[in-house]
Design an enzyme around this catalytic site. Sequence first.
Site, PDB file in Angstrom:
ATOM      1  CG  ASP A  86      -1.482   2.255   6.821  1.00  0.00           C
ATOM      2  OD1 ASP A  86      -1.555   3.338   7.405  1.00  0.00           O
ATOM      3  OD2 ASP A  86      -1.689   2.129   5.604  1.00  0.00           O
ATOM      4  CG  ASP A 114      -4.271  -1.042   2.895  1.00  0.00           C
ATOM      5  OD1 ASP A 114      -4.447  -0.864   1.680  1.00  0.00           O
ATOM      6  OD2 ASP A 114      -3.664  -0.249   3.626  1.00  0.00           O
ATOM      7  CG  ASP A 145      -1.624   1.273   1.450  1.00  0.00           C
ATOM      8  OD1 ASP A 145      -2.279   1.729   0.502  1.00  0.00           O
ATOM      9  OD2 ASP A 145      -1.522   1.839   2.552  1.00  0.00           O
TER      10      ASP A 145
END
Length: 634
Positions: A529, A533, A333
Site C-alpha cells: 500500500d 512498495d 507488505d
Amino acid sequence: MTISKSVSSLFKNHSDLLEASLCGLLVILSWLLLQANLLGAALLALPAAYVIGGYKSAKEGLENLLGEHEFDVDLLMIIAALGAAALGIWRRDYYFILDGAILILIFSISGALESFAMARTERSIKSLMSLTSDTARVQIAGQEQMRPINFLEIGDLVLVKPGELIPTDGLIVEGESSLNEAAITGESIPIWKRPGDEVFAGTLNGRGALRLEIHKSPESNLIQRIVRLVENAQMQTPPSQAFIENFEKGYAQVILVVGILLAIVPPFLLHWSWENTIYRALIFLVVASPCALMAAIMPTLLSGIANGARNGILFKNGAQLESMAKVKAVAFDKTGTLTLGQLEVLQVTPNIENQDSTKLLEIAASLEAYSEHPIGEAIVQYARQQELKWPEACKVQIDIGAGIIGEVEGKRAIVGNWNFIKQQLVHDNWQIPENKGLTLVWVAYGDQLLGSIGLADTIRPEAASVIAHLKQMGIEHIALLTGDNPTTAQAIADEVGITDVYAQLLPQDKLTIVELLMKRYGTVAMVGDGINDAPALARASVGIAMGVAGSDVALESADVILMSDRLEKLEEAIRLGRRSQSVVKQNIVFALSFIVLLLIANFTRGISLPLGVFGHEGSTVLVTLSGLRLLLRR
C-alpha cells in the site's frame, strides 16, 4: 409515440440487429417467392439480402485484405456465400442462392448477438458512471448553490444531505454519518465516517448531513479513475487473446488454400461430381472458420473484469486476470496491508536516564510532519495529544523506507530506523533498548541520540484466515516483506501464519526479494500500500494495492486494486482469475470440438450449407454467452 422512439433508439444503438432483421425478412420473402414459383421477384429479393446482411462483413474483410494483407474470417464467409450463389446460377437452381443468403443471415444474426452480449459487459462497466451526480450543493458566502461537478474547485465546501449520493471525492469537515460504499468497494455493510475521513463519489450518504471539502479535482475522483482503468483494460489485448488472433491470421489462409484444393482435387481422385465437390468445399470454408475460437477468450476476460469492478476488485487489464489464475507465491507488505496501518505510540524511551521525553517527541514531530507514512502520522498525532508545540523543520529530505533528515532550529535532526541512524551518526556508546515486538523509530539531534519511539499496529482481523485460505488454495509460498525490525516482523508473521520473513528492507530490497521469488516460483503476487512498495508492485507478476489506504504511487504501480482494503478480496481475485481461465479452457475445447464434428459431418453425412452455418455460428454464440457467465455475481 413512445414505442416508436424506443424502437428507433434500439435500432440506432444496435445497427447490427437492424441489418440482421432486414436480411431475415428478405430471406423469408425470397423463400416464399420461390415456393410460389415467382423466380423473377425472388431474384430481386435475394441480392438485396446478400447486400444488406453481408455488406459490413465484406467491407471489413476487404479492408483487412487490402490494408493489412491479411485474410480473415469475414471474407471466408462472403466467399462461401458468393460461391453458393455462383453454383446456383450455374445449375439454375435458385435454392443454392437461397442457401448463400441463409449463410449471410445466420452470420449477421451471430454478429448481432455477439454485439448484444458484449454490450452487456459494456453496460455493466458504464453503469459505474451513473453512480455519480451531475451537480453538487456548494456553500458560498453562507449561501447554497447547485453547481455542475466539472466547475468545482479544490477548497470548495459541499453539503450532502441525508440519503443523497456523494457528488465527488472529499474530506468530511463537519458531521458524521454511515455511508454505503458498495458501489466502490463491493461491501454492502455501511461504513461510519467522521470529520477527517475521506468519502468517495458514488457512495450513498445515510442519515447524517455532511459538509465536505474538495481536496482533489473532480476529474481525478476514485470512480472516474475506476472507469478509465476499466476502459483501458478493454483496449489492451491479453497474451492468450493475442496468440489466438495471430493464429487466426494464418489459419484463415490455410483454410482458404485447403478449400480451393477440396474444390478441385476430389473429382479427379474420388470421382465426385463437380457440383457436390464445390458444395462440400463451400461448407468446409464455413465450418472450419475459427469464429468460436476467436470468441473464446476476450468476452470471458472482459466479463471477469466487470464482475471484479462490481465487487471492489479492479483489474487494470485482462492480462492480470489471467496472471491471477497462475499465482504460485504471494509476498505481503506489513504496515497497512497485513495490519490496519493505524499505528499507536506505546513507548517513548529517552536515551539518557531521567531525560525528559518532550524534546524527543518535538524533534520527531518536526520532521514527521512532512511524512505521509503511517508511522509519521501516528507520531504527529501522539505529539498533538500531548499538546506539544514543535518548531518548524527545514531542508527536509525523505529517504523512503529508511528515515528523514532535516534541520530544526539550526541543528541537524534525524528520524529513522536503526540502520539509517547508524549511517548518519557513528557512536559506540549508544544503548539500544529492547523493542518488545514494537516498531522502533530512532531520533537524533545534533550529534546526540535522543532516544526511540515504540509503536504498535493492529493486525487485520481477517489476515490469519486469508493466509490459511491461500494455503488451502495451493499457493506454494507466502512471505512477509517489511522495512520494520526482525522482532516485530516475526511477531506479526507468527500471528497470521507466515513462516518466511524478510525484515529491515529498503524499497530496492523488496524489489530484489520479489525477483528472487519469481525465479523460484514463477508467477508472484505482491500486496502492498505504500510508496516504498511501489517498485516491488511494479516488478511482481501481479502487483496488488490496497485501494483506500494505498498511496497514489502504489495505486499507479499496481495491476490490481482492492478497493475495500479488505484482504478477503485477494482470495476472491485469485478465485475469479482461476474461474476465468477455467471458462476460457472450456470455451476453447468446445469451439475446437465443434469445428471437428462439423468437418466430420460435412465429409461423411453430407450436411447442407445452412445447417453447417447454423452449427458454426451457433457454437460462436454459445461460446460468447459462456464467457458472459462471469458477469454473474458470486
